[in-house]
Design a protein around this motif. Structure first.
Motif, PDB file in Angstrom:
ATOM      1  N   ARG A 115       4.792  -6.741  -7.781  1.00  0.00           N
ATOM      2  CA  ARG A 115       6.087  -6.810  -7.098  1.00  0.00           C
ATOM      3  C   ARG A 115       7.212  -6.186  -7.931  1.00  0.00           C
ATOM      4  O   ARG A 115       8.363  -6.566  -7.831  1.00  0.00           O
ATOM      5  N   ARG A 116       6.866  -5.204  -8.727  1.00  0.00           N
ATOM      6  CA  ARG A 116       7.841  -4.431  -9.498  1.00  0.00           C
ATOM      7  C   ARG A 116       8.071  -3.129  -8.730  1.00  0.00           C
ATOM      8  O   ARG A 116       7.634  -2.053  -9.111  1.00  0.00           O
ATOM      9  N   PHE A 117       8.748  -3.288  -7.590  1.00  0.00           N
ATOM     10  CA  PHE A 117       8.825  -2.234  -6.591  1.00  0.00           C
ATOM     11  C   PHE A 117       9.553  -0.977  -7.050  1.00  0.00           C
ATOM     12  O   PHE A 117       9.126   0.131  -6.727  1.00  0.00           O
ATOM     13  N   GLU A 118      10.647  -1.120  -7.785  1.00  0.00           N
ATOM     14  CA  GLU A 118      11.391   0.073  -8.216  1.00  0.00           C
ATOM     15  C   GLU A 118      10.549   0.953  -9.141  1.00  0.00           C
ATOM     16  O   GLU A 118      10.530   2.176  -9.012  1.00  0.00           O
ATOM     17  N   GLU A 119       9.846   0.295 -10.073  1.00  0.00           N
ATOM     18  CA  GLU A 119       8.980   1.041 -10.988  1.00  0.00           C
ATOM     19  C   GLU A 119       7.829   1.701 -10.238  1.00  0.00           C
ATOM     20  O   GLU A 119       7.476   2.853 -10.501  1.00  0.00           O
ATOM     21  N   ALA A 120       7.254   0.968  -9.301  1.00  0.00           N
ATOM     22  CA  ALA A 120       6.150   1.506  -8.504  1.00  0.00           C
ATOM     23  C   ALA A 120       6.624   2.698  -7.685  1.00  0.00           C
ATOM     24  O   ALA A 120       5.942   3.724  -7.612  1.00  0.00           O
ATOM     25  N   GLN A 121       7.798   2.574  -7.098  1.00  0.00           N
ATOM     26  CA  GLN A 121       8.343   3.655  -6.284  1.00  0.00           C
ATOM     27  C   GLN A 121       8.554   4.920  -7.120  1.00  0.00           C
ATOM     28  O   GLN A 121       8.237   6.025  -6.673  1.00  0.00           O
ATOM     29  N   ALA A 122       9.053   4.763  -8.339  1.00  0.00           N
ATOM     30  CA  ALA A 122       9.263   5.923  -9.215  1.00  0.00           C
ATOM     31  C   ALA A 122       7.931   6.612  -9.542  1.00  0.00           C
ATOM     32  O   ALA A 122       7.847   7.847  -9.543  1.00  0.00           O
ATOM     33  N   LEU A 148      -2.147  13.324  -1.088  1.00  0.00           N
ATOM     34  CA  LEU A 148      -0.701  13.406  -0.877  1.00  0.00           C
ATOM     35  C   LEU A 148      -0.297  12.482   0.266  1.00  0.00           C
ATOM     36  O   LEU A 148       0.692  11.743   0.163  1.00  0.00           O
ATOM     37  N   ALA A 149      -1.059  12.491   1.349  1.00  0.00           N
ATOM     38  CA  ALA A 149      -0.762  11.616   2.485  1.00  0.00           C
ATOM     39  C   ALA A 149      -0.789  10.151   2.059  1.00  0.00           C
ATOM     40  O   ALA A 149       0.096   9.365   2.440  1.00  0.00           O
ATOM     41  N   ASN A 150      -1.778   9.772   1.268  1.00  0.00           N
ATOM     42  CA  ASN A 150      -1.862   8.386   0.788  1.00  0.00           C
ATOM     43  C   ASN A 150      -0.641   7.999  -0.037  1.00  0.00           C
ATOM     44  O   ASN A 150      -0.103   6.897   0.106  1.00  0.00           O
ATOM     45  N   THR A 151      -0.218   8.896  -0.913  1.00  0.00           N
ATOM     46  CA  THR A 151       0.934   8.597  -1.761  1.00  0.00           C
ATOM     47  C   THR A 151       2.207   8.470  -0.935  1.00  0.00           C
ATOM     48  O   THR A 151       3.021   7.571  -1.179  1.00  0.00           O
ATOM     49  N   VAL A 152       2.369   9.324   0.061  1.00  0.00           N
ATOM     50  CA  VAL A 152       3.545   9.236   0.935  1.00  0.00           C
ATOM     51  C   VAL A 152       3.532   7.903   1.692  1.00  0.00           C
ATOM     52  O   VAL A 152       4.560   7.230   1.821  1.00  0.00           O
ATOM     53  N   MET A 153       2.366   7.493   2.165  1.00  0.00           N
ATOM     54  CA  MET A 153       2.270   6.205   2.861  1.00  0.00           C
ATOM     55  C   MET A 153       2.508   5.041   1.900  1.00  0.00           C
ATOM     56  O   MET A 153       3.086   4.021   2.287  1.00  0.00           O
ATOM     57  N   ASN A 154       2.101   5.187   0.633  1.00  0.00           N
ATOM     58  CA  ASN A 154       2.410   4.159  -0.372  1.00  0.00           C
ATOM     59  C   ASN A 154       3.923   4.027  -0.547  1.00  0.00           C
ATOM     60  O   ASN A 154       4.448   2.913  -0.678  1.00  0.00           O
ATOM     61  N   ALA A 159       8.947   0.979   0.513  1.00  0.00           N
ATOM     62  CA  ALA A 159      10.258   0.905   1.172  1.00  0.00           C
ATOM     63  C   ALA A 159      10.332  -0.332   2.066  1.00  0.00           C
ATOM     64  O   ALA A 159      11.328  -1.075   2.045  1.00  0.00           O
ATOM     65  N   ILE A 160       9.276  -0.591   2.820  1.00  0.00           N
ATOM     66  CA  ILE A 160       9.255  -1.769   3.692  1.00  0.00           C
ATOM     67  C   ILE A 160       9.289  -3.048   2.864  1.00  0.00           C
ATOM     68  O   ILE A 160      10.003  -3.993   3.201  1.00  0.00           O
ATOM     69  N   GLN A 161       8.545  -3.088   1.767  1.00  0.00           N
ATOM     70  CA  GLN A 161       8.548  -4.283   0.916  1.00  0.00           C
ATOM     71  C   GLN A 161       9.921  -4.542   0.292  1.00  0.00           C
ATOM     72  O   GLN A 161      10.230  -5.668  -0.067  1.00  0.00           O
TER      73      GLN A 161
END
Length: 187
Positions: A115-122, A148-154, A159-161
């Motif tokens: 649940r470290r979303f900002e770091e994961a997003q980066a 690439l598609a998987n990463t975009v969906m991640n 974003a939803i989380q």
């Protein structure tokens, strides 16, 4: 009992007076006339930096699965540091870029679970850039488009989380569109 049940196996040793301690065979000292033992050395030069980075990645994956994502993070960090250095030497190396993107995505996943979303997003964003570059360099390889598609969906899931439903719901179809475009013959 083992000899009776499993032919070819010796019966277990009898325990000595202390629980859990088995009698040890007596060791006789070697005479001075014995040839000296040679030390075993590991040929480090045979192991490449790529192999070491890949080993750190796989240890991270195993630690994440068996123990926890938190324990896996240092292994992913070590792999990422090695890959970053290797890519600085050969910026267009297909294998290194692929493994770097894979490691970025794996660390992002571990951080997302924590649940470290900002770091994961980066990290997912970095993985997206690496994977987009691979798609651009190797448009004929559908695996890079899938990654690439998987990463975009991640990124959409993150974003939803984080409460950004609109952004997340935009990213999921983008990821799907990469796959559809590739299947239709474009990118």
């Amino acid at each position: 009992w083992a000899a009776r049940i499993l032919p070819g196996h010796d019966a277990p040793r009898q325990r000595s007076g202390k629980e859990g301690v088995y009698p040890r065979p007596k060791v006789t000292s070697t005479s001075r006339s014995s040839p000296p033992r040679r030390k075993r050395t590991v040929a480090v030069s045979r192991v490449s930096a790529d192999d070491v980075a890949q080993a750190h990645y796989f240890v991270g994956v195993i630690k994440e699965d068996v123990q926890s994502p938190e324990i896996a993070l240092p292994y992913y960090d070590q792999a990422l540091a090695i890959y970053a250095e290797l890519i600085s030497e050969t910026p267009s190396d297909r294998r290194r870029l692929d493994e770097y993107g894979m490691t970025l995505n794996a660390k992002g996943r571990a951080l997302q679970i924590l649940r470290r979303f900002e770091e994961a997003q980066a990290l997912y964003q970095q993985a997206r850039e690496v994977r987009a570059r691979l798609v651009e360099m190797h448009a004929d390889d559908p695996e890079f488009t899938r990654q690439l598609a998987n990463t975009v969906m991640n990124l959409g899931t993150i974003a939803i989380q984080q409460g950004q439903q609109d952004q997340g719901l935009e990213l999921w179809p983008q990821g799907r569109a990469f796959r559809v475009a590739k299947l239709a013959g474009g990118v």
